[in-house]
Design a protein around this motif. Structure first.
Motif, short mmCIF file in Angstrom:
data_model
loop_
_atom_site.label_atom_id
_atom_site.label_comp_id
_atom_site.label_asym_id
_atom_site.label_seq_id
_atom_site.Cartn_x
_atom_site.Cartn_y
_atom_site.Cartn_z
N LEU A 26 0.82 -1.21 0.00
CA LEU A 26 0.00 0.00 0.00
C LEU A 26 0.86 1.26 0.00
N THR A 27 2.05 1.18 0.58
CA THR A 27 2.96 2.33 0.56
C THR A 27 3.33 2.71 -0.87
N LEU A 28 3.38 1.72 -1.74
CA LEU A 28 3.69 1.98 -3.15
C LEU A 28 2.46 2.42 -3.94
N THR A 29 1.32 1.79 -3.68
CA THR A 29 0.16 1.98 -4.55
C THR A 29 -0.72 3.17 -4.15
N ILE A 30 -0.95 3.40 -2.86
CA ILE A 30 -1.86 4.48 -2.45
C ILE A 30 -1.33 5.86 -2.87
N PRO A 31 -0.07 6.22 -2.55
CA PRO A 31 0.42 7.53 -3.04
C PRO A 31 0.38 7.64 -4.56
N CYS A 32 0.68 6.53 -5.23
CA CYS A 32 0.64 6.54 -6.69
C CYS A 32 -0.77 6.80 -7.20
N ALA A 33 -1.78 6.21 -6.54
CA ALA A 33 -3.17 6.45 -6.93
C ALA A 33 -3.53 7.93 -6.73
N GLY A 34 -3.08 8.52 -5.62
CA GLY A 34 -3.36 9.94 -5.39
C GLY A 34 -2.73 10.84 -6.44
N ILE A 35 -1.45 10.58 -6.77
CA ILE A 35 -0.77 11.39 -7.79
C ILE A 35 -1.44 11.22 -9.15
N SER A 36 -1.81 9.97 -9.47
CA SER A 36 -2.41 9.70 -10.78
C SER A 36 -3.74 10.43 -10.94
N TYR A 37 -4.59 10.39 -9.92
CA TYR A 37 -5.88 11.05 -10.05
C TYR A 37 -5.78 12.56 -9.97
N LEU A 38 -4.72 13.06 -9.32
CA LEU A 38 -4.49 14.50 -9.37
C LEU A 38 -4.17 14.93 -10.80
N LEU A 39 -3.32 14.15 -11.49
CA LEU A 39 -2.98 14.46 -12.88
C LEU A 39 -4.20 14.32 -13.79
N LEU A 40 -4.98 13.25 -13.59
CA LEU A 40 -6.17 13.05 -14.42
C LEU A 40 -7.21 14.13 -14.16
N TRP A 41 -7.31 14.58 -12.91
CA TRP A 41 -8.28 15.61 -12.57
C TRP A 41 -7.96 16.92 -13.29
N VAL A 42 -6.64 17.23 -13.36
CA VAL A 42 -6.22 18.47 -14.01
C VAL A 42 -6.66 18.50 -15.46
N ARG A 43 -6.59 17.35 -16.14
CA ARG A 43 -6.88 17.32 -17.56
C ARG A 43 -8.34 17.01 -17.88
N LEU A 44 -8.90 16.01 -17.19
CA LEU A 44 -10.23 15.53 -17.55
C LEU A 44 -11.36 16.30 -16.87
N ARG A 45 -11.07 16.96 -15.77
CA ARG A 45 -12.06 17.77 -15.05
C ARG A 45 -13.34 16.98 -14.72
N PRO A 46 -13.23 15.82 -14.06
CA PRO A 46 -14.46 15.13 -13.65
C PRO A 46 -15.14 15.90 -12.52
N SER A 47 -16.39 15.55 -12.26
CA SER A 47 -17.07 16.18 -11.13
C SER A 47 -16.41 15.75 -9.82
N LEU A 48 -16.68 16.49 -8.76
CA LEU A 48 -16.07 16.17 -7.48
C LEU A 48 -16.45 14.77 -7.02
N ALA A 49 -17.72 14.41 -7.18
CA ALA A 49 -18.18 13.08 -6.76
C ALA A 49 -17.52 11.98 -7.59
N ASP A 50 -17.45 12.19 -8.92
CA ASP A 50 -16.83 11.19 -9.79
C ASP A 50 -15.35 11.00 -9.44
N GLY A 51 -14.63 12.11 -9.30
CA GLY A 51 -13.20 12.03 -9.03
C GLY A 51 -12.90 11.37 -7.69
N LEU A 52 -13.63 11.74 -6.64
CA LEU A 52 -13.37 11.16 -5.32
C LEU A 52 -13.72 9.68 -5.29
N MET A 53 -14.83 9.29 -5.91
CA MET A 53 -15.21 7.89 -5.89
C MET A 53 -14.24 7.04 -6.70
N MET A 54 -13.70 7.58 -7.80
CA MET A 54 -12.71 6.83 -8.57
C MET A 54 -11.42 6.66 -7.76
#
Length: 528
Positions: free
Chosen positions: A406-434
């Motif tokens: 989890l030390t490897l995967t959880i931070p990576c998931a956070g960074i990845s969705y931050l990058l995807l959020w910047v570009r794809l602009r999902p809604s707050l509910a969609d982004g948090l649930m993903m």
């Protein structure tokens, strides 16, 4: 010398395949291994069937001359990539190195025997690919000579890529051995080389339509043949030998394959012991003084021990940790290139308009490739008795290994969705649930990894790469995670009328329920 070579080869093949261990299993344990063998055969059959269909399709459109090039290139590129991932652990830093140096065995014999193990495993892949494509191509040649060239070529097709990958691993190890923190340098250089291979593949696949724009199928065939020749020149020699019956081209292919390996073996034998000593030797400072001592809880001590093991094995980091880097890299690519890059990746322009949810599921698909837990118990090896005799519970042992994953995967998931959020602009509910879904998949992956490793434990090994690359628990952990990620993505696309936050929420609930069931199963384990 030949007797020493065959003895070493036999011992290493027995350790790798573990036939003697499987014969000792009884009842349910033997059945599990037989089922795993059936799964291996099923995956191999699917790959061979795809290769046959590819060759049949090329024949149908009049591009038969591409089949020999495709057969050698496909097997070669697969071999090059997978051999590099395991070559470092097979050749350098092995646990039995000190034992072998005490025996009257020349370094060249040790190198040749270890190389032969990798070659034999790669040989199965190349022979399978070429046999499947040859089954479609060879019957229409109407001559015996192409059959002879094809059979000999199948036996040598994996030699060049295995040699190149091993040479690259040797260069990385040689460069790393000169540094104080050789393992860290090895990991960094290996990761850089792997991503360089990915970048080269992406550049080749990103050729625009103008580069491949042709008016006839024949011109397309010529252009594809030129592309394959530039990627892998030996394929051109093999193609000329099979298609034109050129004995000179075939001799060039055979001579280059054998000559490259012999040159590599001679050069590496001269530096092998020096590289090994640089990687395995450790110096102690003469100015050491006892400083402040700190006590930790059993869980924290187990976590630190597991984390150090992960960082101390380059093959462990490269094979099991690369999934986290690939997740971040894929998310960064979507962020900077846009979701339209997905359409170019799969050669279906406009796919991002139809499957707009796929980029948001990239971390869900790729994170399960990072599964250190599925081999963490087996890597205890002969030190398992230390855990068994320590004042710690099995729950703490399992949790420490899950936390490293989890030390490897959880931070990576956070960074990845931050990058995807910047570009794809999902809604707050969609982004948090993903994000929650990706974290849930990461948790299930780690828990399932421990569960699989308990089902397929291997504690008697000489080389950790055998466990990391070739064990049943490793295959189950990675393959099940990939199937899970692709399945979740398919369901979300199939039922796209359901809002994304609701779909990901239902999937998250199912994932957490399954993780809870597996955790309850682990809680009932009494001993390792």
């Amino acid at each position: 010398m030949s007797r020493q070579f065959f003895l070493l080869l036999r011992v290493q093949m027995q350790n790798a395949l573990r036939f003697s261990d499987i014969r000792k299993k009884t009842g349910k344990e033997k059945m599990r291994y037989l089922l795993m063998g059936g799964l291996y055969l099923f995956v191999a059959a699917m790959l061979l069937f795809y290769c046959y269909l590819l060759a049949a399709g090329l024949l149908a459109v009049g591009l038969a001359r591409l089949i020999p090039l495709y057969a050698v290139t496909m097997g070669g590129l697969f071999t090059l990539f997978f051999t590099f991932l395991k070559a470092n652990g097979m050749l350098f830093g092995c646990r039995d190195y000190e034992l072998l140096t005490a025996l009257p065995i020349p370094p060249a014999v040790v190198i040749t025997s270890r190389f032969a193990v990798m070659y034999l495993f790669n040989l199965g892949l190349c022979v399978g690919v070429m046999a499947a494509m040859g089954a479609a191509y060879l019957p229409q040649t109407g001559s015996v000579l192409p059959w002879v060239f094809w059979i000999v070529g199948a036996l040598l097709a994996s030699l060049i890529p295995t040699t190149l990958a091993t040479a690259a691993a040797a260069l990385v190890a040689a460069a790393s051995s000169r540094f104080k923190y050789s393992n860290a340098v090895t990991i960094l250089l290996s990761v850089a080389l792997v991503f360089g291979i990915f970048g080269l593949s992406a550049k080749i696949g990103a050729m625009d339509e103008e580069q491949l724009s042709v008016s006839t199928i024949a011109a397309l065939g010529d252009q594809l043949a030129g592309l394959l020749t530039r990627i892998y020149p030996p394929a051109a020699w093999f193609g000329r030998a099979v298609i034109e019956g050129s004995l000179a081209a075939f001799c060039l292919f055979v001579g280059f394959s054998l000559g490259l390996y012999l040159l590599f073996a001679v050069v590496l034998a001269a530096f092998y012991q020096k590289i090994q000593n640089g990687l395995t030797a450790h110096g102690a400072s003469g100015q050491y003084r006892v400083g402040r001592l700190a006590a930790r809880s059993p869980l924290a001590a187990l976590y630190q021990k597991e984390w150090k093991r992960f960082l101390s094995l380059p093959s462990y980091v490269l094979n099991m940790g690369i999934g986290a880097l690939m997740t971040a890299a894929a998310s960064a690519a979507v962020c900077f290139l846009g979701p339209e890059a997905l359409g170019g990746l799969v050669n279906i322009p406009g796919i991002e308009d139809v499957f707009i949810r796929i980029p948001l599921y990239l971390p869900v698909i790729l994170l399960p490739l990072c599964n250190t837990a599925c081999v963490s118990l087996s890597l205890e090896g002969r030190q398992l008795w230390i855990l068994q005799s320590s004042p710690v519970t099995l729950g703490q042992v399992f949790l420490s290994k899950i936390l490293v994953n989890l030390t490897l995967t959880i931070p990576c998931a956070g960074i990845s969705y931050l990058l995807l959020w910047v570009r794809l602009r999902p809604s707050l509910a969609d982004g948090l649930m993903m994000l929650v879904l990706a974290c849930s998949v990461a948790l299930l992956t780690a828990v399932a990894g421990i569960w699989f490793n308990l089902k397929f434990p291997v504690y008697q090994w000489e080389n950790p790469t055998q466990i990391i690359k070739q064990s049943a628990s490793s295959m189950c952990g990675i393959l099940s995670g990939m199937i899970l990620g692709v399945g979740l993505t398919f369901l979300s696309v199939r039922f796209s009328a359901i809002p994304l936050w609701m779909m990901s929420g239902m999937q998250c609930a199912a994932i957490l329920l399954l993780a809870g069931v597996l955790l309850a199963s682990l809680a009932r384990v009494k001993r390792l």
